[in-house]
Design a protein around this motif. Sequence first.
Motif, PDB file in Angstrom:
ATOM      1  N   ALA A   1       7.110  -5.122   4.957  1.00 28.67           N
ATOM      2  CA  ALA A   1       7.058  -4.290   3.400  1.00 28.67           C
ATOM      3  C   ALA A   1       5.354  -4.077   3.948  1.00 28.67           C
ATOM      4  O   ALA A   1       5.024  -2.950   3.244  1.00 28.67           O
ATOM      5  CB  ALA A   1       6.822  -5.594   2.852  1.00 28.67           C
ATOM      6  N   VAL A   2       4.495  -4.571   4.362  1.00 31.02           N
ATOM      7  CA  VAL A   2       3.353  -3.804   5.280  1.00 31.02           C
ATOM      8  C   VAL A   2       3.473  -2.570   5.756  1.00 31.02           C
ATOM      9  O   VAL A   2       3.947  -1.947   6.896  1.00 31.02           O
ATOM     10  CB  VAL A   2       2.626  -5.166   5.628  1.00 31.02           C
ATOM     11  N   LEU A   3       2.963  -1.319   4.934  1.00 29.14           N
ATOM     12  CA  LEU A   3       2.647  -0.302   5.645  1.00 29.14           C
ATOM     13  C   LEU A   3       1.761   0.347   6.913  1.00 29.14           C
ATOM     14  O   LEU A   3       0.739  -0.349   6.474  1.00 29.14           O
ATOM     15  CB  LEU A   3       2.515   0.650   4.455  1.00 29.14           C
ATOM     16  N   PRO A   4       2.106   0.363   7.740  1.00 25.36           N
ATOM     17  CA  PRO A   4       1.235   0.884   9.025  1.00 25.36           C
ATOM     18  C   PRO A   4       0.089   1.404   8.338  1.00 25.36           C
ATOM     19  O   PRO A   4      -0.160   2.483   7.403  1.00 25.36           O
ATOM     20  CB  PRO A   4       2.002   1.141   9.980  1.00 25.36           C
ATOM     21  N   GLN A   5      -1.011   1.499   9.193  1.00 27.16           N
ATOM     22  CA  GLN A   5      -2.868   1.700   8.398  1.00 27.16           C
ATOM     23  C   GLN A   5      -1.993   3.464   8.231  1.00 27.16           C
ATOM     24  O   GLN A   5      -2.703   4.344   7.684  1.00 27.16           O
ATOM     25  CB  GLN A   5      -3.640   1.444   9.236  1.00 27.16           C
ATOM     26  N   GLU A   6      -1.890   3.640  10.107  1.00 23.53           N
ATOM     27  CA  GLU A   6      -1.634   5.893   9.960  1.00 23.53           C
ATOM     28  C   GLU A   6      -0.666   5.567   8.289  1.00 23.53           C
ATOM     29  O   GLU A   6      -1.253   7.107   7.376  1.00 23.53           O
ATOM     30  CB  GLU A   6      -0.706   5.957  11.119  1.00 23.53           C
ATOM     31  N   VAL A   7       0.396   5.190   7.527  1.00 22.22           N
ATOM     32  CA  VAL A   7       0.709   5.935   6.581  1.00 22.22           C
ATOM     33  C   VAL A   7       0.013   5.345   5.382  1.00 22.22           C
ATOM     34  O   VAL A   7       0.310   6.589   4.592  1.00 22.22           O
ATOM     35  CB  VAL A   7       2.468   4.897   6.307  1.00 22.22           C
ATOM     36  N   LEU A   8      -0.635   4.226   5.564  1.00 21.62           N
ATOM     37  CA  LEU A   8      -1.461   4.597   4.758  1.00 21.62           C
ATOM     38  C   LEU A   8      -2.399   5.616   4.339  1.00 21.62           C
ATOM     39  O   LEU A   8      -3.005   6.221   3.355  1.00 21.62           O
ATOM     40  CB  LEU A   8      -2.516   3.432   4.150  1.00 21.62           C
ATOM     41  N   ASN A   9      -3.038   5.903   5.572  1.00 21.34           N
ATOM     42  CA  ASN A   9      -4.118   6.907   5.165  1.00 21.34           C
ATOM     43  C   ASN A   9      -3.693   8.258   5.500  1.00 21.34           C
ATOM     44  O   ASN A   9      -3.921   9.251   4.525  1.00 21.34           O
ATOM     45  CB  ASN A   9      -4.436   7.144   7.022  1.00 21.34           C
ATOM     46  N   ALA A  10      -2.150   8.960   5.311  1.00 16.30           N
ATOM     47  CA  ALA A  10      -1.536   9.803   5.213  1.00 16.30           C
ATOM     48  C   ALA A  10      -1.486  10.255   3.327  1.00 16.30           C
ATOM     49  O   ALA A  10      -1.380  10.947   3.541  1.00 16.30           O
ATOM     50  CB  ALA A  10      -0.022  10.363   5.662  1.00 16.30           C
ATOM     51  N   ILE A  11      -0.927   9.097   2.720  1.00 16.52           N
ATOM     52  CA  ILE A  11      -1.064   8.438   1.461  1.00 16.52           C
ATOM     53  C   ILE A  11      -2.273   9.049   1.408  1.00 16.52           C
ATOM     54  O   ILE A  11      -2.286  10.073   0.014  1.00 16.52           O
ATOM     55  CB  ILE A  11      -0.355   7.137   0.942  1.00 16.52           C
ATOM     56  N   ASP A  12      -3.236   8.414   1.493  1.00 23.49           N
ATOM     57  CA  ASP A  12      -4.838   9.029   0.911  1.00 23.49           C
ATOM     58  C   ASP A  12      -5.270   9.960   1.073  1.00 23.49           C
ATOM     59  O   ASP A  12      -5.419  11.193  -0.355  1.00 23.49           O
ATOM     60  CB  ASP A  12      -5.530   8.143   1.700  1.00 23.49           C
ATOM     61  N   THR A  13      -4.471  10.990   2.176  1.00 28.40           N
ATOM     62  CA  THR A  13      -4.486  12.731   2.346  1.00 28.40           C
ATOM     63  C   THR A  13      -3.481  13.360   1.523  1.00 28.40           C
ATOM     64  O   THR A  13      -3.951  14.409   0.432  1.00 28.40           O
ATOM     65  CB  THR A  13      -4.162  12.643   4.039  1.00 28.40           C
TER      66      THR A  13
ATOM     67  N   ARG B   1      -3.437  -2.682 -14.927  1.00 25.08           N
ATOM     68  CA  ARG B   1      -2.121  -2.710 -13.738  1.00 25.08           C
ATOM     69  C   ARG B   1      -2.082  -4.050 -14.685  1.00 25.08           C
ATOM     70  O   ARG B   1      -1.829  -5.371 -14.474  1.00 25.08           O
ATOM     71  CB  ARG B   1      -2.478  -2.604 -12.350  1.00 25.08           C
ATOM     72  N   GLY B   2      -0.487  -4.614 -14.694  1.00 24.14           N
ATOM     73  CA  GLY B   2       0.106  -5.788 -14.638  1.00 24.14           C
ATOM     74  C   GLY B   2       0.177  -6.067 -13.457  1.00 24.14           C
ATOM     75  O   GLY B   2       0.058  -5.595 -11.773  1.00 24.14           O
ATOM     76  N   PRO B   3       1.227  -7.152 -13.128  1.00 25.50           N
ATOM     77  CA  PRO B   3       1.297  -8.490 -12.041  1.00 25.50           C
ATOM     78  C   PRO B   3       2.029  -7.204 -10.650  1.00 25.50           C
ATOM     79  O   PRO B   3       2.187  -8.193  -9.853  1.00 25.50           O
ATOM     80  CB  PRO B   3       1.953  -9.162 -12.314  1.00 25.50           C
ATOM     81  N   TYR B   4       3.448  -6.878 -11.348  1.00 21.37           N
ATOM     82  CA  TYR B   4       3.946  -5.825 -10.651  1.00 21.37           C
ATOM     83  C   TYR B   4       2.642  -5.001 -10.377  1.00 21.37           C
ATOM     84  O   TYR B   4       2.672  -5.226  -8.278  1.00 21.37           O
ATOM     85  CB  TYR B   4       5.468  -5.026 -10.769  1.00 21.37           C
ATOM     86  N   GLU B   5       2.265  -4.001 -10.409  1.00 22.84           N
ATOM     87  CA  GLU B   5       1.603  -3.342  -9.725  1.00 22.84           C
ATOM     88  C   GLU B   5       0.345  -3.553  -8.533  1.00 22.84           C
ATOM     89  O   GLU B   5       0.231  -2.997  -7.400  1.00 22.84           O
ATOM     90  CB  GLU B   5       0.756  -2.356 -10.519  1.00 22.84           C
ATOM     91  N   VAL B   6      -0.021  -5.330  -9.033  1.00 17.80           N
ATOM     92  CA  VAL B   6      -1.203  -5.533  -8.232  1.00 17.80           C
ATOM     93  C   VAL B   6      -0.574  -5.906  -7.250  1.00 17.80           C
ATOM     94  O   VAL B   6      -1.457  -5.838  -6.115  1.00 17.80           O
ATOM     95  CB  VAL B   6      -2.313  -6.415  -9.642  1.00 17.80           C
ATOM     96  N   ASN B   7       0.411  -6.606  -6.983  1.00 20.30           N
ATOM     97  CA  ASN B   7       1.095  -7.351  -5.894  1.00 20.30           C
ATOM     98  C   ASN B   7       1.904  -6.611  -4.903  1.00 20.30           C
ATOM     99  O   ASN B   7       1.897  -6.948  -4.583  1.00 20.30           O
ATOM    100  CB  ASN B   7       2.354  -8.127  -6.641  1.00 20.30           C
ATOM    101  N   ALA B   8       2.262  -5.727  -5.928  1.00 15.02           N
ATOM    102  CA  ALA B   8       3.292  -4.256  -4.773  1.00 15.02           C
ATOM    103  C   ALA B   8       1.996  -3.479  -4.157  1.00 15.02           C
ATOM    104  O   ALA B   8       2.085  -3.529  -2.938  1.00 15.02           O
ATOM    105  CB  ALA B   8       4.071  -3.399  -5.897  1.00 15.02           C
ATOM    106  N   ALA B   9       0.936  -3.804  -4.941  1.00 10.67           N
ATOM    107  CA  ALA B   9       0.027  -2.482  -3.654  1.00 10.67           C
ATOM    108  C   ALA B   9      -0.900  -3.403  -3.215  1.00 10.67           C
ATOM    109  O   ALA B   9      -0.602  -3.180  -1.527  1.00 10.67           O
ATOM    110  CB  ALA B   9      -1.105  -2.148  -4.859  1.00 10.67           C
ATOM    111  N   ARG B  10      -0.714  -5.013  -3.287  1.00 10.12           N
ATOM    112  CA  ARG B  10      -1.321  -6.056  -1.989  1.00 10.12           C
ATOM    113  C   ARG B  10      -1.014  -5.700  -0.848  1.00 10.12           C
ATOM    114  O   ARG B  10      -1.051  -6.001  -0.058  1.00 10.12           O
ATOM    115  CB  ARG B  10      -1.694  -6.781  -3.032  1.00 10.12           C
ATOM    116  N   ILE B  11       0.940  -5.793  -1.184  1.00 16.29           N
ATOM    117  CA  ILE B  11       1.556  -6.228   0.122  1.00 16.29           C
ATOM    118  C   ILE B  11       1.889  -4.775   1.203  1.00 16.29           C
ATOM    119  O   ILE B  11       1.484  -4.989   1.687  1.00 16.29           O
ATOM    120  CB  ILE B  11       3.557  -5.835  -0.987  1.00 16.29           C
TER     121      ILE B  11
END
Length: 158
Positions: A82-94, A11-21
Amino acid sequence: MNNNNSAHGRRGPYEVNAARILSGLTPAGTVLPPARSYSAKAATAGHPRASLTTVVAAYKRLFTENLTVKDQSLRSVVRPDAVLPQEVLNAIDTLLTAARRHSSSLEHVILATRLKGSAVAGDEYPDRDDFDGPEDPRGPYEFDGRHDDPDDVDFPTS
């Protein structure tokens, strides 16, 4: 900057940084390193997709997509919201797990999410920009060209 070399390789710098943020690995309020420093450090580590031009474009996109803001010194700073709540991250994984299990394409999942989000927000007719693909130059109706020609015998004149 991500110390995981394999992440930059794919992944490029955008993808890496966006995912980390979005995941909170780069917390709100963090000042991102200057583009020149980021690019030089990534190049030294052997990441071919981190040229200065690519990093500058990535930082602009992070700003455009409201993941960062510019401070008084014009440095890129991670937005507080910008940081997503853990509940949203879990829903994305599901959601992604279910999509993989049913062999659904990521593009279809994203489209369905955008359209459902528009419907939930009360927008009965999402913007035309929400739909990818070519527009029919003839418009929504069948067009054979005869209706533009007044000399055509089938065209009613009165």
